[in-house]
Motif scaffolding. Sequence first.
Motif, PDB file in Angstrom:
ATOM      1  N   THR A  22      37.720  41.514  48.421  1.00 38.49           N
ATOM      2  CA  THR A  22      38.705  42.306  48.780  1.00 38.49           C
ATOM      3  C   THR A  22      38.055  43.002  50.110  1.00 38.49           C
ATOM      4  O   THR A  22      38.789  43.940  50.602  1.00 38.49           O
ATOM      5  N   ASN A  23      36.714  43.104  50.306  1.00 42.68           N
ATOM      6  CA  ASN A  23      36.157  43.649  51.545  1.00 42.68           C
ATOM      7  C   ASN A  23      35.244  42.728  52.363  1.00 42.68           C
ATOM      8  O   ASN A  23      34.445  41.744  51.654  1.00 42.68           O
ATOM      9  N   TRP A  24      35.333  42.780  53.667  1.00 39.21           N
ATOM     10  CA  TRP A  24      34.577  41.916  54.482  1.00 39.21           C
ATOM     11  C   TRP A  24      33.112  42.077  54.335  1.00 39.21           C
ATOM     12  O   TRP A  24      32.473  41.016  54.541  1.00 39.21           O
ATOM     13  N   GLN A  25      32.610  43.162  53.713  1.00 38.68           N
ATOM     14  CA  GLN A  25      31.380  43.190  53.465  1.00 38.68           C
ATOM     15  C   GLN A  25      30.757  41.918  52.619  1.00 38.68           C
ATOM     16  O   GLN A  25      29.772  41.607  52.635  1.00 38.68           O
ATOM     17  N   ASP A  26      31.856  41.596  51.804  1.00 42.35           N
ATOM     18  CA  ASP A  26      31.313  40.517  50.577  1.00 42.35           C
ATOM     19  C   ASP A  26      31.371  39.240  51.327  1.00 42.35           C
ATOM     20  O   ASP A  26      30.956  38.026  50.595  1.00 42.35           O
ATOM     21  N   ALA A  27      31.991  39.103  52.452  1.00 43.54           N
ATOM     22  CA  ALA A  27      31.858  37.728  53.112  1.00 43.54           C
ATOM     23  C   ALA A  27      31.033  37.665  54.433  1.00 43.54           C
ATOM     24  O   ALA A  27      31.451  37.110  55.365  1.00 43.54           O
ATOM     25  N   GLY A  28      30.251  38.687  54.573  1.00 47.68           N
ATOM     26  CA  GLY A  28      29.340  38.932  55.492  1.00 47.68           C
ATOM     27  C   GLY A  28      29.622  39.340  56.924  1.00 47.68           C
ATOM     28  O   GLY A  28      29.132  39.395  58.050  1.00 47.68           O
ATOM     29  N   GLY A  29      30.657  40.491  56.686  1.00 43.33           N
ATOM     30  CA  GLY A  29      31.114  41.410  57.702  1.00 43.33           C
ATOM     31  C   GLY A  29      30.752  42.551  57.649  1.00 43.33           C
ATOM     32  O   GLY A  29      29.809  43.090  56.633  1.00 43.33           O
ATOM     33  N   LYS A  30      31.741  43.459  58.450  1.00 36.79           N
ATOM     34  CA  LYS A  30      31.469  44.965  58.197  1.00 36.79           C
ATOM     35  C   LYS A  30      32.332  45.337  56.996  1.00 36.79           C
ATOM     36  O   LYS A  30      33.296  44.769  56.345  1.00 36.79           O
ATOM     37  N   ASN A  31      32.098  46.879  56.728  1.00 37.50           N
ATOM     38  CA  ASN A  31      32.663  47.474  55.748  1.00 37.50           C
ATOM     39  C   ASN A  31      34.220  47.634  56.028  1.00 37.50           C
ATOM     40  O   ASN A  31      34.528  48.738  56.656  1.00 37.50           O
ATOM     41  N   GLU A  32      35.165  46.737  55.708  1.00 41.03           N
ATOM     42  CA  GLU A  32      36.447  46.977  55.873  1.00 41.03           C
ATOM     43  C   GLU A  32      37.305  46.137  54.941  1.00 41.03           C
ATOM     44  O   GLU A  32      36.959  44.946  54.399  1.00 41.03           O
ATOM     45  N   ALA A  33      38.367  46.676  54.414  1.00 39.27           N
ATOM     46  CA  ALA A  33      39.244  46.222  53.411  1.00 39.27           C
ATOM     47  C   ALA A  33      39.933  44.723  54.222  1.00 39.27           C
ATOM     48  O   ALA A  33      40.454  45.105  55.420  1.00 39.27           O
TER      49      ALA A  33
END
Lengths: 294, 398, 286
Positions: free
Chosen positions: B79-90
């Motif tokens: 549910t957060n781009w952090q978990d897909a290698g991106g910034k902290n963004e929902a």
Amino acid sequence: MTEEILDASGRAKRRAQRIAFFTFTFMSFFVIAILLVILSFIIIRGIPAISWEFLTEMPKDGMTKGGIFPAIIGTLCLVAGSMLFAFPVGVMSAIYINEYAKSSWVKRFIQMMTNNLAGIPSIVFGLFGMALFVNRFGFGDSILAGSLTLGLLALPVVIRTTEEALKSVDDSFRIASIALGASKWQTTSLVVLPIAFPNIITGLILSIGRVSGETAPILFTVAAYFLPKLPSGIFDQVMALPYHLYVISTSGTDLKASREMAYGTALVLIVIVLIVNLLANWLRKYFGNKVKLH
Amino acid sequence: MNTSFKKFKETLIEGLLMISGTVTSLTVLLIVFFLFSEGIGVFSESPVEAGYSIALNKANTVTALSAEQVKNIYDKKITNWQDAGGKNEAIIAFRMDDIDTYYTEDELGSSFEHLPEKINELIEKNPGIIAFVSDKYKAKEFNGKIITVKNINPKSFLGGEQWFPTAEPAAQLGALPLILGTLWVSFCAIILALPLGLATAIYMAEIANDKVRNVMKPVIELLAGIPSVVYGFFGLVVIVPLIQDVFNLPVGETALSGSIILGIMALPTIITISEDALRTTPKAMKEASLALGATNWQTIYKVIIPYSVSGISAAAILGIGRAVGETMAVLMVTGNASVIPHTILEPVRTIPATIAAELGEAPQGGMHFKALFALGCILFIITLIINLSVEFISAKRK
Amino acid sequence: MNTKITFLTLILASAVFSSCKNEGAKTEETTTAVSITMKGSDTVLPLAQKEAEDFMKANAGSTITVTGGGTGVGISALQDGTTDIAMASRDLKATEKLKLQEAGKDIQSATIAYDALAVVVNPANKVQKLTREQIEGIFTGSIANWKEVGGADEKIIVYSRESSSGTYEFFKEHVMDKKNYASTILSLPATGAIVQSVGQTKGAIAYVGLAYLDVSIKALEVSYDQGKVFVAPSVAAAKDGSYPVSRPLFYFYNKSSEAKVKSFVDYALSDAGQAVVAAIGYVPVK
């Protein structure tokens, strides 16, 4: 043996043997019992469904009543079609391997490929038949596509049994024939084949048994769910017994209503297999005695 | 004249026979060709359905996602781009049908003529968006960033643990549960069938008298002749409820039900081949053993079985081969859940059952269709290995 | 030798016989009798089979071949021109539309019935109703025990159709909010088999078309508004729209073969045809 001294170790040895032999006998009869259970289950449940109407009428009322006539005819068509292809090709192939092939390398190679073909799962034949006959050659779902697919599946069986049959013909026949000035083909067709013929026919019958029960290869090449009409040509679809059993035992809106039809269809399939096996055995015995007399 | 005609006829016939002799080899080659040419295609196909794209906001640093990540995003497991290698963004997961939660019908126009620009606007406005959009509704000056979903590679195909061939936006094609399921069911089938088969073979070769043998042999041939769909039907109405009751299980469609049916089906193969192997033991060896005072039983397990062990293993391997490729019976009794099997009392899904069940529904020529051919390739390779090892074993024996 | 000869004569005879018959069938086509092939969705099969049976009874000389295989197979057969009607339990996919266009087919569709999906459990289960969110949780695997939704302490066994069936996708889209099924679900190749398994299995849950409901399974009431109103599946509730989980079933055909299939499609949409729809257990369109 009776004079053997029954010392302690001897008794233990014989007890071990008795236990082992009893276990083996028991297990063997267990195997036979499995078969009997399956057979009697299908037969007892299936017999009430069998009637003249069941065998000669079209399915009715959402395939919960009526008969399985088109499926029987369909299976016969597929058996005939596949054997029309597999029998001549298989026999000729076996003749080539056993009588003609000169280098043992070629022989080994063909045998290995035949064994490989025999080991290929039936669903892979289905995939192949769909890709080649149905799509590439554009036969569509048809008796032709289904028969060729089943024929390829039966080919190794025919080749192997024919090969065995030819091998069992004593070389002295061939030598005698050649010595009398007969050509190779004359020797093969007039001397070797007639002697091997009963065993070749046994192979044919066994492969008929195999072909009539296969479902996976015809799933995507010929089988129709409902077609209450007899085929009128080789590009028609047909219903087939094994596929019919599969659909009425798993699909349909009222499985319980079609359960009796399913038992009946299973029984018909079993009876075909029984007849085929008994016929093959009888032929083997009958001709086996006859050939020995010569 | 006559002799030359005869000679011509002979050559013609020999040619014809030779052609027939090549048919099996040709068929094997054709099967290999068709299976692999269709099957290989799965690796060059994008897991995203043709005609669709996955787009992100331009500011998003993510440039590529795997099919698994896409699935998890849309299943709301990521549910957060952090978990897909991106910034902290929902993450906002968007599909075409969700458009009416953002815009009214008036805004979209009566025949959806404003749809492309509205999608464009939506992607531009939301930094956390991931949009699964049809190329048909992509604006001319598209402001989003189209990302590529990595093609499936052989490693992820063979090692992937998720089989969701119709998942949207990105299909999941991990064949590992299917491969393991196939091997597991077949292996258990042999564990069940080998002792029974071997015992029967020994009984028939060494213990039974001719009369009993002459009855048993055709009976076992009959067992081999029963169509697989009849076994499946029997399994469905008898074995499955039985297993459920006996083991008090929540479900009866388990690997065990499949193994029992497959075991019965493999019995004739095992019995016939190992009986042949047992019979090849030279009489001299048997008699020598008996003369030394060994009992029949000692002769069997100390002389005959060791002598024919390679034949027996060939029988076991061929039995596995028969079980691996079996389709209809397994389809009807194993429950077909695509999970990696841990016990024998759980449902499993095998490769042949998957092909038979899914081929009909898969759009032809699509990725799913090709993936099923790729499964066929795996099955073919497994059976080829089995055949070759049997060839190897029997060649060694000679 | 005799067996072989008889065998060959038989085959030859049947071949000759069949080719003659084929000629006959072809000339017949130009008159009133039609010969139609239908292929596709397994969901539509029982309906199409019964319609075909009744149609043939009313129009002697007509033949209709009904083949299963699935929606995908039906549509690609339509594209290849190997079937006249494709039966479908879902609408055409974008890729399929494209391919049909490329093949130069102008596809017509007829909605012949609606199918309402009922969520069913074993009759011994004391749970009577579920909300859509609970169903989603069960099918995606986040709810694994019946006690979490007010039932007994028992593992939930989820049965489903094969992943490629139209029913599977419809349920995913409309009930599960497009989330994917858990991989632990059992998938069976046909709905009939699912009904049987749910009837045998205490902790089972599954979705089946209304047509498949019988006493061996129990249909649950479903709520689409977080538990305010629960509606039991029935033909009436599906017809007036109060039961939300229903979908159209289609016959697709090529414009160029319209003349040929029209009589049958018209029959399917007629009062008699719609009576068959109701009798089989689907929801009539009118």
